[in-house]
Design an enzyme around this catalytic site. Structure first.
Site, mmCIF file in Angstrom:
data_model
loop_
_atom_site.group_PDB
_atom_site.id
_atom_site.type_symbol
_atom_site.label_atom_id
_atom_site.label_comp_id
_atom_site.label_asym_id
_atom_site.label_seq_id
_atom_site.Cartn_x
_atom_site.Cartn_y
_atom_site.Cartn_z
ATOM 1 N N ARG A 125 29.334 19.770 18.608
ATOM 2 C CA ARG A 125 28.715 20.746 17.928
ATOM 3 C C ARG A 125 27.723 20.341 17.194
ATOM 4 O O ARG A 125 26.707 21.062 16.569
ATOM 5 C CB ARG A 125 29.507 21.656 17.022
ATOM 6 C CG ARG A 125 31.062 22.400 18.114
ATOM 7 C CD ARG A 125 31.822 22.831 17.058
ATOM 8 N NE ARG A 125 30.958 24.135 16.424
ATOM 9 C CZ ARG A 125 31.328 25.204 16.496
ATOM 10 N NH1 ARG A 125 31.989 25.630 17.655
ATOM 11 N NH2 ARG A 125 30.827 26.269 15.717
ATOM 12 N N CYS A 163 27.271 22.133 13.740
ATOM 13 C CA CYS A 163 28.390 21.740 12.635
ATOM 14 C C CYS A 163 29.707 22.050 12.877
ATOM 15 O O CYS A 163 30.195 23.076 13.649
ATOM 16 C CB CYS A 163 27.972 22.398 11.182
ATOM 17 S SG CYS A 163 26.236 22.128 10.627
ATOM 18 N N GLU A 189 16.091 18.495 28.257
ATOM 19 C CA GLU A 189 16.927 18.391 27.202
ATOM 20 C C GLU A 189 17.809 17.097 27.123
ATOM 21 O O GLU A 189 17.970 16.617 26.098
ATOM 22 C CB GLU A 189 17.930 19.656 26.904
ATOM 23 C CG GLU A 189 18.855 19.795 27.927
ATOM 24 C CD GLU A 189 19.745 21.214 27.760
ATOM 25 O OE1 GLU A 189 19.866 21.421 26.559
ATOM 26 O OE2 GLU A 189 20.016 21.829 28.734
ATOM 27 N N GLU A 194 16.124 26.764 34.826
ATOM 28 C CA GLU A 194 17.138 26.323 34.401
ATOM 29 C C GLU A 194 16.904 24.600 34.726
ATOM 30 O O GLU A 194 17.409 23.844 33.693
ATOM 31 C CB GLU A 194 18.454 26.826 35.172
ATOM 32 C CG GLU A 194 19.891 26.015 34.859
ATOM 33 C CD GLU A 194 20.054 26.207 33.388
ATOM 34 O OE1 GLU A 194 19.293 26.738 32.494
ATOM 35 O OE2 GLU A 194 21.134 25.426 32.953
ATOM 36 N N HIS A 211 -2.968 29.706 39.790
ATOM 37 C CA HIS A 211 -3.653 30.520 38.291
ATOM 38 C C HIS A 211 -3.604 29.575 37.132
ATOM 39 O O HIS A 211 -3.620 29.961 35.934
ATOM 40 C CB HIS A 211 -2.683 31.578 38.135
ATOM 41 C CG HIS A 211 -2.818 32.720 39.290
ATOM 42 N ND1 HIS A 211 -4.038 33.387 39.759
ATOM 43 C CD2 HIS A 211 -1.747 33.038 40.319
ATOM 44 C CE1 HIS A 211 -3.594 34.133 40.957
ATOM 45 N NE2 HIS A 211 -2.326 33.787 41.162
ATOM 46 N N LYS A 233 17.241 21.524 32.045
ATOM 47 C CA LYS A 233 18.118 20.714 32.032
ATOM 48 C C LYS A 233 17.482 19.269 31.985
ATOM 49 O O LYS A 233 18.076 18.329 31.245
ATOM 50 C CB LYS A 233 18.883 20.496 33.359
ATOM 51 C CG LYS A 233 19.800 21.497 33.506
ATOM 52 C CD LYS A 233 21.446 21.582 32.525
ATOM 53 C CE LYS A 233 21.044 22.406 31.251
ATOM 54 N NZ LYS A 233 21.697 23.555 31.062
ATOM 55 N N ASN A 256 29.533 25.495 7.306
ATOM 56 C CA ASN A 256 28.379 25.865 8.545
ATOM 57 C C ASN A 256 27.556 27.063 8.331
ATOM 58 O O ASN A 256 28.452 27.943 7.741
ATOM 59 C CB ASN A 256 29.364 26.007 9.749
ATOM 60 C CG ASN A 256 29.938 24.928 10.198
ATOM 61 O OD1 ASN A 256 29.997 23.847 9.807
ATOM 62 N ND2 ASN A 256 31.046 25.108 11.332
ATOM 63 N N GLY A 257 26.492 26.997 8.621
ATOM 64 C CA GLY A 257 25.716 28.199 8.371
ATOM 65 C C GLY A 257 24.578 27.971 7.467
ATOM 66 O O GLY A 257 24.145 26.855 7.271
ATOM 67 N N TRP A 304 24.833 19.614 11.832
ATOM 68 C CA TRP A 304 23.746 19.426 12.683
ATOM 69 C C TRP A 304 22.825 19.913 11.701
ATOM 70 O O TRP A 304 22.906 21.281 11.159
ATOM 71 C CB TRP A 304 23.816 20.605 13.868
ATOM 72 C CG TRP A 304 22.548 20.739 14.567
ATOM 73 C CD1 TRP A 304 22.355 20.027 15.819
ATOM 74 C CD2 TRP A 304 21.746 21.671 14.261
ATOM 75 N NE1 TRP A 304 21.115 20.434 16.342
ATOM 76 C CE2 TRP A 304 20.851 21.554 15.488
ATOM 77 C CE3 TRP A 304 21.441 22.811 13.553
ATOM 78 C CZ2 TRP A 304 19.617 22.363 15.663
ATOM 79 C CZ3 TRP A 304 20.301 23.668 13.862
ATOM 80 C CH2 TRP A 304 19.342 23.364 14.892
ATOM 81 N N LYS A 317 25.756 22.078 20.300
ATOM 82 C CA LYS A 317 26.115 22.996 21.243
ATOM 83 C C LYS A 317 26.298 24.348 21.038
ATOM 84 O O LYS A 317 25.905 25.266 21.745
ATOM 85 C CB LYS A 317 27.684 22.389 21.438
ATOM 86 C CG LYS A 317 28.423 23.150 22.759
ATOM 87 C CD LYS A 317 27.841 22.660 23.995
ATOM 88 C CE LYS A 317 28.573 23.507 25.245
ATOM 89 N NZ LYS A 317 27.636 23.471 26.333
HETATM 90 C C1 F6R Z 1 21.141 24.474 27.476
HETATM 91 C C2 F6R Z 1 22.104 25.154 26.463
HETATM 92 C C3 F6R Z 1 21.627 26.063 25.506
HETATM 93 C C4 F6R Z 1 22.718 27.226 25.314
HETATM 94 C C5 F6R Z 1 22.190 28.197 24.397
HETATM 95 C C6 F6R Z 1 23.173 29.538 24.378
HETATM 96 O O1 F6R Z 1 21.893 23.656 28.237
HETATM 97 O O2 F6R Z 1 23.448 24.932 26.692
HETATM 98 O O3 F6R Z 1 20.161 26.675 25.953
HETATM 99 O O4 F6R Z 1 22.605 28.158 26.704
HETATM 100 O O5 F6R Z 1 22.033 27.685 23.214
HETATM 101 O O6 F6R Z 1 24.167 29.277 24.091
HETATM 102 P P1 F6R Z 1 25.527 30.213 24.366
HETATM 103 O O7 F6R Z 1 25.519 30.308 25.794
HETATM 104 O O8 F6R Z 1 26.784 29.594 23.939
HETATM 105 O O9 F6R Z 1 25.007 31.496 23.736
#
Ligand code: F6R
Length: 610
Positions: free
Chosen positions: A27, A2, A490, A483, A506, A487, A100-101, A75, A605
């Site tokens: 966000r 948000c 998502e 990772e 396994h 990527k 927010n929250g 969000w 984000k």
């Molecule tokens: C994936 C991604 C998330 C963040 C996670 C932690 O691409 O961006 O998995 O890495 O939400 O966010 P931060 O790093 O802001 O604590």
């Protein structure tokens, strides 16, 4: 998670609010809305499910204006993303709130409010805040007092912005948990959850602390602390420039951020290495005393940042001889770990606002872990303020929801930390020289790997019709494979899982067939031959392999083995560099699938709620 924007000015604030929302959209983007107070017209609200562009289109059809307003991009936590649940929430055409929250006791408050005759139009927890403020106003409180009384009754996390038609010359903000800042102008003031929203109008900010209430009038800002006393919060100047959050020539922010990595890494290194050494001063004046006491490391982080922690564990233990534990912050905070006072808690976070990471850090302190060092990208963030030592990653604003340059700069920063701590333990000065040399080569090596863009693009074409993929790596490359899988899933919505290559037989080998692409990360390291045997296991079962391999690794292409040859590089930087083709693979697979790359469904984000 948000975004909030508020503005009080002599001019019409609607364009400021909409531009602010556009800059905050990364966000959260389930719905967007704003409310303005405009003299005789009272409160005008416009909101819609979907993105800020949809709000903009609505405003074209029914323009509103006013010199005071609040706005929000959402969000969803409580209630589906529809118009009724979109913010601002209004009570009796008088009070409007953006939030927010998460309010944990909202059900109790809602029941009480219903008993008092309040009606609710949404499923959100936010609406209880609006009705409760209204209730206190009716009891005779002014707006600031009504916000104080209401926030005193809330359990949970909030950053809120509030307007009241009966006090049409002020906006009130309050914070407990998620970030909230006041932007300072001349004869106009602003409220926001993220400085990026306001860069076109001001770079001067006050960061509110937990428990603070801010009263914004056109000619003054007053901040009250949790005991109701007026306090001065220090003014800071944001270094963000307006074009740092523009997309430029790139099709997506994610693409821009992938290509910014050489520069971002160079910035992370700047002033932190000298000659062949890592400069301890980079970690702050207290670093020496703290590092001298450290016997082990406890890393906490979420998502991509957690993967950075997993890579770093290999370095801490393998290079520096320092015991290192890494845990997902949302697990760590509830697990009752045994505290170690001589353990350095390392929190890794792009945003510095991730609720679980913050809670893990606070919990670690409470139960007796050692000092906290944070590796963070957002300078104005809560994590920066709550840490004993901070190493900023300096990646610049990361707008794409999928983290890219934040990850590679986190790894760069972590390698600096490994050296700074390791030289007190198992790391020889020859090893330090070698690592520093390799770090220096990183931006150039990343450039060379980015030049493989077209080749990765062509490989990605083979993923667009796939529903699942496996990613393999060994040792320090296993978290890199994790990772890569994260990527891909998502942003392209292709289901992807990572395994340490030795685990294949396994269980997961049963999944391998021609429809299950298997991606492997194969630098020329000590585990290469083992990895090659694992790849043979895949090939023998008719699997289709995509191997990102060192030119000298001797992985031969065949109709079912697609090889991307990566230039040779120093062994310590391979996890950083090999991440890049995986990012490109996910990016191009998503482009071909036509997904919303910068704002993938259901995600946001900065995850400021639990
Ligand atoms: C994936 C991604 C998330 C963040 C996670 C932690 O691409 O961006 O998995 O890495 O939400 O966010 P931060 O790093 O802001 O604590």
């Amino acid at each position: 998670m948000c975004g909030i924007v508020g503005a009080i000015a002599e001019r019409n604030v609607v364009p400021i609010l909409v531009e602010g929302l556009r800059r905050l959209e990364y966000r959260g983007y389930d719905s967007a809305g704003l409310a303005v107070v405009n003299g005789a017209d009272g409160l005008k609200r416009v909101r819609t499910p979907g993105k800020v562009a949809a709000l903009d289109a609505l405003l074209e059809d029914e323009p509103v204006q006013g010199g005071l307003g609040i706005a929000h991009t959402r969000w969803a936590t409580h209630g589906v993303p529809n118009e009724a649940n979109a913010h601002p929430h209004i009570c009796r055409d008088q009070v409007a709130v953006v939030h927010n929250g998460i309010i944990e006791n909202y059900a109790e408050i809602r029941a009480e409010q219903e008993r008092l005759g309040y009606e609710f139009a949404s499923d959100t927890d936010t609406e209880v805040i609006a009705t409760r403020i209204h209730f206190h106003l009716e009891q005779g409180a002014g707006l600031v007092e009504a916000v104080r009384k209401t926030t005193g009754e809330l359990e949970g996390a909030y950053a809120i912005g509030v307007v009241d038609t009966r006090e049409p010359d002020r906006i009130v903000g309050a914070r407990m948990g998620p970030p909230l800042l006041v932007g300072l102008g001349v004869g106009e003031h602003f409220l926001t959850s993220d400085v990026a929203a306001l860069i076109p109008v001001t770079q001067r900010f006050l960061v509110l602390e937990d428990g603070d209430i801010a009263e914004l009038e056109r000619d003054r800002v007053t901040v009250y602390d949790r005991s109701g006393e007026v306090v001065e919060r220090e003014e800071s100047l944001s270094e963000l420039s307006a074009d740092a959050v523009e997309r430029g020539q790139y099709r997506h922010y994610m693409q821009k951020e992938i290509f910014e990595q050489p520069e971002a890494i160079a910035n992370t290194l700047e002033g932190r290495i000298h000659g062949s050494r890592v400069l301890e001063a980079a970690f702050g004046p207290d670093a020496k005393a703290i590092f001298n006491r450290v016997q082990s490391v406890q890393i906490v982080a979420c998502g991509t940042s957690f993967h950075a922690g997993l890579v770093a564990r290999n370095w801490f233990e393998g290079l520096a001889g320092i015991p290192c534990n890494v845990e997902v912050a949302s697990e760590f905070r509830y697990r009752h770990p045994v505290p170690r006072a001589d353990a350095l808690v390392v929190a890794i976070s792009q945003s510095g606002e991730t609720a679980d990471t913050l809670a893990a850090v606070r919990g670690a302190r409470e139960i007796g872990f050692g000092p906290v060092l944070s590796i963070v990208n957002a300078p104005e963030s809560s994590l920066v303020r709550e840490s004993d030592l901070v190493l900023m990653t300096r990646a610049g604003p990361e707008i794409g929801v999928a983290s890219t340059k934040a990850f590679t700069t986190q790894l760069t920063a972590l390698l600096l930390l490994v050296v700074a701590l390791g030289r007190r333990r198992a790391l020889s000065s020859e090893s330090e020289h070698r690592i520093v040399e390799q770090l220096r080569s990183l931006p150039g090596v990343c450039e060379r790997v980015l030049a493989l863009d077209e080749h990765v693009h062509s490989l990605a074409g083979r993923f667009a019709d796939k529903h699942h993929a496996l990613f393999l790596g060994r040792g320090v490359q296993y978290p890199v494979a994790m990772e890569g899988a994260l990527k891909l899933k998502e942003i392209s919505y292709i289901h992807a899982e990572a395994y340490p290559a030795g685990e294949l037989k396994h269980g997961p080998l049963a999944l391998v067939d021609a429809d299950m692409p298997v991606v492997a990360v194969a630098p020329n390291d000590a585990l290469l031959e083992k990895l090659k045997s694992n790849l043979e296991e895949v090939r023998a079962r008719g699997g289709e392999l995509y191997v990102f391999a060192d030119q000298n690794a001797g992985v031969r292409p065949s109709p079912s083995v697609h090889v991307l040859e990566v230039p040779p590089m120093g062994e310590h930087i391979t996890p950083i560099v090999y991440t890049i083709p995986l990012q490109l693979l996910a990016y191009y697979a998503a482009v071909l699938k036509g997904t919303d790359i910068d704002q993938p469904r259901n995600l946001a984000k900065s995850v400021t709620v639990e």
